[in-house]
Design an enzyme around this catalytic site. Structure first.
Site, PDB file in Angstrom:
ATOM      1  N   THR A 286       0.835  -1.197   0.000  1.00 10.22           N
ATOM      2  CA  THR A 286       0.000   0.000   0.000  1.00 10.22           C
ATOM      3  C   THR A 286       0.869   1.246   0.000  1.00 10.22           C
ATOM      4  OG1 THR A 286      -0.118   0.431   2.382  1.00 10.22           O
ATOM      5  CG2 THR A 286      -1.609  -1.241   1.499  1.00 10.22           C
ATOM      6  N   ASP A 287       0.246   2.370  -0.244  1.00  9.77           N
ATOM      7  CA  ASP A 287       0.878   3.655  -0.001  1.00  9.77           C
ATOM      8  C   ASP A 287       0.682   4.009   1.475  1.00  9.77           C
ATOM      9  OD1 ASP A 287       2.208   6.062  -0.397  1.00  9.77           O
ATOM     10  OD2 ASP A 287       1.139   6.520  -2.244  1.00  9.77           O
ATOM     11  N   TYR A 288       1.231   5.144   1.873  1.00  4.55           N
ATOM     12  CA  TYR A 288       1.325   5.533   3.279  1.00  4.55           C
ATOM     13  C   TYR A 288      -0.055   5.659   3.935  1.00  4.55           C
ATOM     14  CZ  TYR A 288       3.631   8.042   7.168  1.00  4.55           C
ATOM     15  OH  TYR A 288       4.138   8.418   8.391  1.00  4.55           O
ATOM     16  N   GLY A 289      -0.375   4.697   4.786  1.00  6.88           N
ATOM     17  CA  GLY A 289      -1.594   4.782   5.584  1.00  6.88           C
ATOM     18  C   GLY A 289      -2.883   4.542   4.837  1.00  6.88           C
TER      19      GLY A 289
END
Length: 759
Positions: A286-289
């Site tokens: 995933t990307d950040y958060g």
């Protein structure tokens, strides 16, 4: 190494020794090794491998050093990012290998987007070189320097197609065209990963952001995307597919909604398309958060969002800790299966195996390597050469450029003496104190031959609160605008020519840097108007991470050289071009609008049912504006040179094309000026009638040629039926018989055209 880990390393050593008869055997060995390892792992250890956290070293994150070390000891981390320095990374890797039960090494990631400490031009600028060899060389050097500093995974390339210059992350991509990005994306992958990631200077690439992130509404980060699947497959997905099928070992999914579903949980996109249709079997992160942010999107709270992401084939959770903290409960409630968890954990372990970390967990931890491999003279020379290829000459009345290095030259503008601003966005690993500013480079260039008169002239914006500040790292020191303007006018009054270094500061593009107004900031335009009013020749050196609206500048300034952000060697590279050592050769990969009302604007659009017949007058009931032309200020593919090029007539060797054959399209190009220079010859096609309406033109080929003054060369392209394929209404990849146009020229507007028939 702890005694408990000896069996693990004996097993991997035996598996590697047996992998001598080809890729299939190697894959079998990997499967056997990982299966044996996973048989010994607890559920918590598997979930820990699926957890990716930030170390908070490069960009502030929520995990600090002591906490990070404890999480590693507790088997709660499979990878870490944003930690700089082989010494720090060595200690983290040592803890993972020597102080945990199985000694599983860490993935160590970073946003190495356009260089590590040797910083190259931003990706949008690199794309304007149309030079895949240069892009691959940049990525190779980035891998060498990153690996020497402990990093084994880069979150690059970004291949999102973007047609809205308001979006700050347009700076990270290759522009608006799927064909060109499909050429450049694989060049990044080859450069980072090398042959097979077995070398100590080869790292894992990560294609992002999958998918469609460049089409976010209103050019704002983190918001939704909505488009037909035909448009996805024909215009937005090809660069991802090309980069993935070139061997990229990992993919990062995007923040945005697609069909109302967050990308990280979109099973159709991640499984049906990425895994099944394209055959990707690597690591999906995933990307950040983005898993935790599904709650904000109104899709699912963290526990359910983690289930949805796992179901969609997302293997590694960046920062949210949703997998780590919720999947045990979801397993007990039978909302996920152990098979789903094992599948994700296996892909994390496979990535580590392919990187060679099980064979040598300290492969990237040589604490002496950086002294000889980072920011070297050779790397800097290459960065300087590549930077000169990326500058785009937008205007050059009366041969104002190149400037003769003599007399008095006034250098004004807030970008002129800002060495810490030269590298642009996503350059957290750079060391700005090592970089020359433009002023320093010009002083060196002009020493003993001309006088340089400097004045800052203005701030970036009149209002201090408007200036965007990325953690205070690149803030340009402010002064009094009225005082600085008077100083600039005084400097200009003494000069023979004025060079204005203006545009965006580095933090005005990149992530979370969308702009609603993409003109030059207020006080900068005031300064430029004052310089023009002197009546002296004015050269605008434009620093930017996106297309800007330059209608006034184009009408009033003598010369405009768009230098984007040229990297750590930008100052010297700018001097190379400004003073005529190198002729500019960059061509735009994004369309520059005349006004914000035209956005989104791009060259490969569909026709309208009532196209505007005359751009010079308003035509009622035709597709136009009452207050603006349809045409862009500068079209896709546009870029001037210090020389001139004459194009001959386009010639086809035949006018009928059948399957298994090709048509040769040839055009003669002559350097009719006085400079040796490079030209980028571009080929476009148009499917006149099809079962789905097709764009008015599509880039299908290009060639970089370098010609001496007076030299001519024939440039020949081969047109095949495969070049004419598209995804129809059933998402079948087909070509259809019929009449086509082929167009060749220096940009997307100035083209010679012929027709042929595909039978």
């Amino acid at each position: 190494m702890k005694i408990l880990n000896i069996g693990l390393y004996l097993l991997v050593s035996l598996s590697l020794l047996c992998s001598c008869s080809g890729a299939d055997d190697s894959d079998n060995d990997m499967d056997s090794f990982i299966s044996a390892l996973m048989d010994e792992m607890t559920l918590e250890e598997k979930l820990g491998q699926m957890n990716l956290v930030t170390g908070g070293d490069i960009v502030t994150g929520y995990v600090m050093s002591n906490e990070l070390e404890q999480l590693i000891r507790q088997n709660q981390i499979g990878g870490v990012f944003n930690v700089k320095g082989a010494e720090k990374i060595l200690e983290l890797q040592r803890i993972a290998v020597e102080e945990t039960r199985h000694g599983i090494p860490l993935l160590v990631g970073a946003d190495i987007i356009h260089g590590y400490e040797t910083i190259f031009p931003i990706p949008l600028a690199l794309s304007c070189s149309w030079d895949s060899v240069a892009v691959e060389r940049m990525a190779r050097i980035s891998a060498i320097e990153s690996a020497a500093s402990g990093i084994n995974w880069t979150y690059s390339p970004m291949v999102d197609i973007c047609r809205d210059p308001r979006w700050g992350r347009i700076a990270e991509g290759n522009g608006e065209d799927p064909y060109l990005s499909s050429i450049l994306g694989p060049a990044y992958v080859r450069g980072y990963q090398g042959k097979d990631m077995s070398g100590k200077d080869e790292i894992m690439s990560c294609v992002k952001h999958f998918a469609l992130y460049g089409a976010v509404e209103a050019g704002r980060d983190y918001t939704t995307v909505d488009m037909s699947r035909q448009r996805m497959f024909n215009e937005y997905l090809p660069p991802y597919k090309a980069a993935i099928q070139s061997g990229a070992a990992s993919v990062m999914n995007s923040f945005n909604l697609i069909d109302g579903v967050p990308a990280a949980a979109n099973k159709w996109l991640m499984v049906d398309v990425l895994r099944d249709m394209w055959g990707f079997d690597g690591l999906l992160a995933t990307d950040y958060g983005s898993i935790s942010e599904m709650a904000t999107l109104g899709y699912a709270p963290l526990t359910q969002a983690s289930v949805k992401a796992l179901e969609a084939g997302t293997d590694m959770d960046m920062v949210s800790s949703g997998y780590l903290n919720t999947l045990r409960e979801s397993l007990e409630n039978k909302n996920v299966s152990i098979g789903m968890i094992d599948r994700a954990c296996r892909r994390v372990l496979e990535a580590k195996y392919r990187l060679g970390l099980f064979k040598d967990p300290y492969k990237y931890c040589d604490t002496t390597a950086a002294t000889t491999k980072v920011f070297t003279a050779e790397h800097r020379r290459i960065a300087r050469d590549i930077a000169t290829e990326t500058f785009v000459l937008l205007k050059n009345n009366n041969q104002t450029l190149p400037i003769s290095p003599k007399g008095r030259i006034a250098l004004v503008g807030p970008m002129a003496d800002a060495g810490n601003n030269m590298c642009g966005m996503w350059s957290m690993t750079c060391t700005p104190s090592k970089h020359q500013s433009l002023k320093e480079a010009m002083e060196e260039e002009l020493k003993d031959v001309a006088e340089l008169i400097y004045a800052k002239g203005c701030n970036v914006y009149a209002d201090e609160t408007t200036e965007i500040n990325a953690n205070g790292i690149r803030q340009i020191t402010r002064g009094n605008d009225d005082v600085m303007l008077r100083q600039a006018i005084a400097a200009a009054s003494k000069a023979d020519v004025i060079v204005a270094a203006l545009g965006e500061s580095a933090e005005m593009s990149g992530e979370s840097a969308s702009r609603a107004d993409i003109e030059l900031p207020d006080v900068q335009k005031r300064l430029l108007k004052a310089m023009v009013s002197t009546g002296k020749p004015v050269v605008l050196l434009l620093f930017t991470g996106r297309p800007l609206v330059l209608t006034w500048e184009d009408a009033n300034v003598d010369a405009i050289l768009n230098i984007w952000y040229g990297g750590s060697e930008a100052g010297a590279a700018i001097c190379d071009v400004v003073f005529g050592h190198v002729s500019p050769s960059g061509k735009l990969t994004t369309t520059f609008p005349r006004s914000m009302g035209q956005v989104p604007i791009y060259y490969n659009h569909m026709n309208t049912s009532r196209p505007d017949s005359d751009p010079n007058v308003f035509n009622r009931y035709q597709s136009n504006y009452i207050d603006e032309r349809n045409e862009p200020l500068y079209p896709f593919g546009f870029g001037l040179s210090y020389t001139t090029f004459a194009y001959g007539e386009l010639r086809l060797d035949k006018t009928t094309l059948t399957e298994g054959e090709s048509i040769k399209a040839t055009i003669n190009v002559t350097n009719t000026g006085d400079f040796k220079a490079t030209e980028i010859v571009q080929l476009y096609t148009h499917d006149i009638y099809a079962s789905l309406a097709r764009p008015v033109k599509e880039l299908k080929g290009f060639e970089r040629i370098t010609l001496n003054p007076g030299e001519s060369r024939d440039v020949t392209f081969s047109i095949t039926p495969d070049m004419l394929r598209f995804y129809n209404s059933k998402l079948e990849y087909v070509w259809e018989p019929g009449e086509f146009e082929v167009m060749v020229g220096p940009d997307s507007e100035h083209l010679s055209t012929c027709k042929f028939e595909l039978k």
